[in-house]
Design a protein around this motif. Structure first.
Motif, short mmCIF file in Angstrom:
data_model
loop_
_atom_site.label_atom_id
_atom_site.label_comp_id
_atom_site.label_asym_id
_atom_site.label_seq_id
_atom_site.Cartn_x
_atom_site.Cartn_y
_atom_site.Cartn_z
N LEU A 20 1.80 -7.66 -2.45
CA LEU A 20 0.69 -7.28 -3.32
C LEU A 20 1.20 -6.55 -4.56
O LEU A 20 2.26 -5.93 -4.51
CB LEU A 20 -0.26 -6.34 -2.56
N PRO A 23 -0.12 -0.48 -6.52
CA PRO A 23 -1.28 0.25 -7.02
C PRO A 23 -0.92 1.24 -8.13
O PRO A 23 -1.79 1.74 -8.81
CB PRO A 23 -1.83 0.96 -5.79
N LEU A 46 -6.82 -3.41 6.04
CA LEU A 46 -6.44 -3.23 4.64
C LEU A 46 -7.66 -3.03 3.75
O LEU A 46 -7.65 -2.19 2.85
CB LEU A 46 -5.61 -4.42 4.16
N ARG A 47 -8.71 -3.78 4.00
CA ARG A 47 -9.93 -3.63 3.20
C ARG A 47 -10.56 -2.26 3.39
O ARG A 47 -11.12 -1.70 2.46
CB ARG A 47 -10.91 -4.74 3.54
N LEU A 51 -8.39 -2.00 -0.26
CA LEU A 51 -7.83 -3.27 -0.75
C LEU A 51 -8.89 -4.36 -0.57
O LEU A 51 -8.83 -5.15 0.36
CB LEU A 51 -6.57 -3.62 0.04
N ARG A 52 -9.84 -4.40 -1.46
CA ARG A 52 -11.00 -5.27 -1.29
C ARG A 52 -10.71 -6.75 -1.44
O ARG A 52 -11.32 -7.57 -0.78
CB ARG A 52 -12.10 -4.87 -2.28
N VAL A 54 -8.09 -8.71 -0.67
CA VAL A 54 -6.91 -9.16 0.06
C VAL A 54 -7.29 -10.32 0.95
O VAL A 54 -8.20 -10.22 1.78
CB VAL A 54 -6.32 -8.00 0.91
N LEU A 98 -1.08 5.01 -0.74
CA LEU A 98 -2.48 5.12 -1.14
C LEU A 98 -2.92 6.58 -1.15
O LEU A 98 -3.06 7.18 -0.10
CB LEU A 98 -3.37 4.35 -0.15
N TRP A 104 -7.50 1.77 -3.90
CA TRP A 104 -6.57 0.86 -4.54
C TRP A 104 -7.33 0.03 -5.56
O TRP A 104 -8.33 -0.57 -5.26
CB TRP A 104 -5.96 -0.05 -3.51
N GLY A 105 -6.85 -0.03 -6.77
CA GLY A 105 -7.47 -0.84 -7.80
C GLY A 105 -8.53 -0.11 -8.60
O GLY A 105 -9.01 -0.63 -9.60
#
Length: 111
Positions: A20, A23, A46-47, A51-52, A54, A98, A104-105
């Motif tokens: 990935l 971040p 992960l979500r 981490l939406r 992924v 994180l 993230w993002g």
């Protein structure tokens, strides 16, 4: 997602590995390992960390035996390190990547 894959373990659980974007926003890539009951559960883990977007499409880069060993011996079952891997860099827990206050993002000013 390019650079992702999974391995099914003898007990039925899986190890998912994804490459990935970092971040931090420095243009580097990180390799994330997740140990879970199944692929869907690994992606959900992960979500839930923020981490939406992924997804695991295909099995182009499954985890190596060294990666599987690393994630199986970690209590959280979630590890990362930068790519390309240097042989001196150790796997780190996902908490080190994180920040707790930022997803993230999300933009730098957002919480």
């Amino acid at each position: 997602m390019p650079g992702g894959g999974f391995t099914k373990l003898p007990g039925g659980k899986v190890v998912v590995a994804l490459s990935l974007p970092s971040p931090v926003g420095d243009g580097s890539t990180v390799r994330v390992l997740v140990h879970a009951a199944n692929r869907a559960r690994a992606l959900t883990r992960l979500r839930n960390l923020g981490l939406r977007a992924v997804y695991l499409r295909g099995n182009t880069h499954p985890p190596t035996p060294d990666e599987i060993t690393a994630v199986l011996h970690h209590p959280d079952g979630l590890l990362w390190r930068t790519v390309p891997e240097s042989h001196t860099e150790l796997w780190r827990p996902i908490r080190a990547l994180l920040p707790q206050s930022r997803a993230w993002g999300a933009p730098r000013g957002a919480s």
